[in-house]
Scaffold this active site. Sequence first.
Site, PDB file in Angstrom:
ATOM      1  N   CYS A 253     -14.300  -2.505   3.920  1.00  0.00           N
ATOM      2  CA  CYS A 253     -13.534  -1.954   3.069  1.00  0.00           C
ATOM      3  C   CYS A 253     -14.222  -1.452   1.809  1.00  0.00           C
ATOM      4  CB  CYS A 253     -12.339  -2.818   2.829  1.00  0.00           C
ATOM      5  SG  CYS A 253     -11.252  -3.176   4.167  1.00  0.00           S
ATOM      6  N   GLY A 254     -14.938  -1.894   1.540  1.00  0.00           N
ATOM      7  CA  GLY A 254     -15.912  -1.579   0.273  1.00  0.00           C
ATOM      8  C   GLY A 254     -17.050  -0.328   0.534  1.00  0.00           C
TER       9      GLY A 254
ATOM     10  N   ARG B  92       0.869  -1.282  -0.025  1.00  0.00           N
ATOM     11  CA  ARG B  92       0.172  -0.011  -0.033  1.00  0.00           C
ATOM     12  C   ARG B  92       0.864   1.217  -0.011  1.00  0.00           C
ATOM     13  NH1 ARG B  92      -3.280  -0.486   4.623  1.00  0.00           N
ATOM     14  NH2 ARG B  92      -4.802  -1.675   3.429  1.00  0.00           N
TER      15      ARG B  92
ATOM     16  N   ARG C  14      -4.102   2.499  17.047  1.00  0.00           N
ATOM     17  CA  ARG C  14      -5.050   1.936  15.774  1.00  0.00           C
ATOM     18  C   ARG C  14      -4.825   2.687  14.677  1.00  0.00           C
ATOM     19  NH1 ARG C  14      -7.343  -1.546  13.001  1.00  0.00           N
ATOM     20  NH2 ARG C  14      -9.141  -2.820  13.752  1.00  0.00           N
ATOM     21  N   LYS C  15      -5.472   2.538  13.358  1.00  0.00           N
ATOM     22  CA  LYS C  15      -5.140   3.184  12.366  1.00  0.00           C
ATOM     23  C   LYS C  15      -6.099   4.656  12.496  1.00  0.00           C
ATOM     24  CE  LYS C  15      -8.993   0.913   9.503  1.00  0.00           C
ATOM     25  NZ  LYS C  15      -9.302   0.314   8.364  1.00  0.00           N
TER      26      LYS C  15
ATOM     27  N   GLY D  14     -16.503  -7.549   0.775  1.00  0.00           N
ATOM     28  CA  GLY D  14     -16.222  -9.233   1.034  1.00  0.00           C
ATOM     29  C   GLY D  14     -16.632  -9.654   2.584  1.00  0.00           C
TER      30      GLY D  14
END
Length: 604
Positions: free
Chosen positions: A524-525, A134, A253-254, A519
């Site tokens: 994430c989508g 990424r 965390r992110k 998914g």
Amino acid sequence: MMNKGYAVAAVALLVGSPVICSAFLPATLKNTQSALNNVREGIATVDERTGKPTGTSFLPDEAIEKARKGNPIEKIKIAKDGTSAWKDIYDYAAKIRAGELDWEDVEKGDMDNRLKFVGLLHRGKRTPGQFMMRLKVPNGIINSDQLRFYADSVEKYGENQGVVDITTRQNIQLRGVKIEDAPDIIDGLHARNQTSIQSALDSVRNMVGNPLAGIDECEMVDTREICNALNDLVSLDPVTNTRGNPAYGNLPRKFNIAVSGSRDDYAHTHINDIGLQPCAHAETGEMGFNVVLGGYMSIKRVAESIPADMWIPADRNSVVTLTEAILRLFRDEGDRGDRQKARLIWLVERYGMEDFKNAVIKEVSSYNRGDFIQDAQPAPTEPFERRDLMGIHEQPQKGKFRVGVLVPAGRLHPKECHQIADVAEKYCDGEIRLTVEQNIILPNVDESKLDDLMNEPVFGKDSRMKLKPGNIEGNLVSCTGAQFCGLALIETKEPAEALAAKLEAKFSVDKPIRIHWTGCPNSCGQVQVADIGIMGAPARKLDPETGKKKAVPGCNVFVGGRIGEDAHLAMTPDYKNIPLEEESLLPILEEILVEKFGAVKKRT
């Protein structure tokens, strides 16, 4: 002594670890001081191999103690600092190339976790020994040379594994990367003023901005400089001027940041940890941002960002300083036990928004860069309709046009990368812009060259790329899916592209319809923001041979998410456990299009 460039973080560290002569302390305080000193036992202040401070060294004692007792990822970060992972990847690659090491010999904690700090995510369940890499692409702006480099970096891995994906954060992900090749890719990125360092795991992710920055007649703020400044804040060492800022090398965390440049909110501020929404000051007219906080999506919780009752001027100093203050609070006080409760919203809720606002104001004031935070300003109320990024549109610059390019499901093969790079070089000085819808915009195309552009072979009848897609296929979004992601319950990109094409061929709709695929429940989508969202889920279907139901790939279907000023998340699915195969799912999608969005069948 800490370098001056780390002064703010060093002050926070010293506050957490006071140096007091124990000879003057009573016994109870001596015990407390001893306990605090023990907390930092084994924590290196500087990494001997890199010469940089470690990420953990910036944490106060309380955060280190929480990390030592925390979740497995926290313990990995304590045992082996993530900020030096780039050094490990160079060492591992050299040994693999020399035949001294195999990828299977790499320490599991590194393979599956620490290397994420270099942007390398092992896809062990699907493609063992290969990684997704990424990048960081602030504001989603790349050029032809960079796009060609991406293609050349992955082409060797084959047609099915060596691909380039545009993400829902205006970013790039390279598929199929092997450890032995990673240093050359990293070096190539740095030579092109890009990086993959601190792009994954517990890092600040790609800075999302306005894809029309500088070319938009409705622009309120040009987000390009701001996104670049924020990117440098979190991933450029202020002392060595090399990529990787250790001050943000050990977050709980992110962390996601979005900077919107217009009322369209192309950046989707409502699903980011920090969202900056442009708004003029009611009294002075100065352009600034209202701040929203805490938006995120995960398997356990989906949260829409909430107003922070803060307004800041839309200048570099104000935005960077506010972000730095919030990140300091998050880094030092965020949860390090349960990773599902470690995002910013949980810290905000622990404080309460008013108290968190006051904590941010106090932190900003301590930096001596001006006290610029004011109460939120009234948002514009004049009628406004969010504009489509697809199609061909005139720019404010005379004789110039922007051209939206459909990239189905955000997937680009190396040949397509080269074709797009050639077109961009020919028609828009090599500039290419990415959108959170996983498409491309070609800016600054001369009006006199539009016909030639439309006749380029890459946009021909047999190409996946389109300049004038329909209202269904043109707004398709998809996560990686089971092809590469071990968390995904279903494949997404190929069925998403195929079903969108079938729906486009059969129906007409009078506005863009956003269909998102994801998914798994991590989303994430981003299915909750979609008009129609399809999320992988268990399903069962009758087996005609046995007469019993058997498990098959399935999905839940969400309806009614919105984006823009009237943003709304669809939190619960309207249809559950639907088999993914076309004969089961397609009729449901057709029904939704007709009943909810006024679709009509095309004449054959």
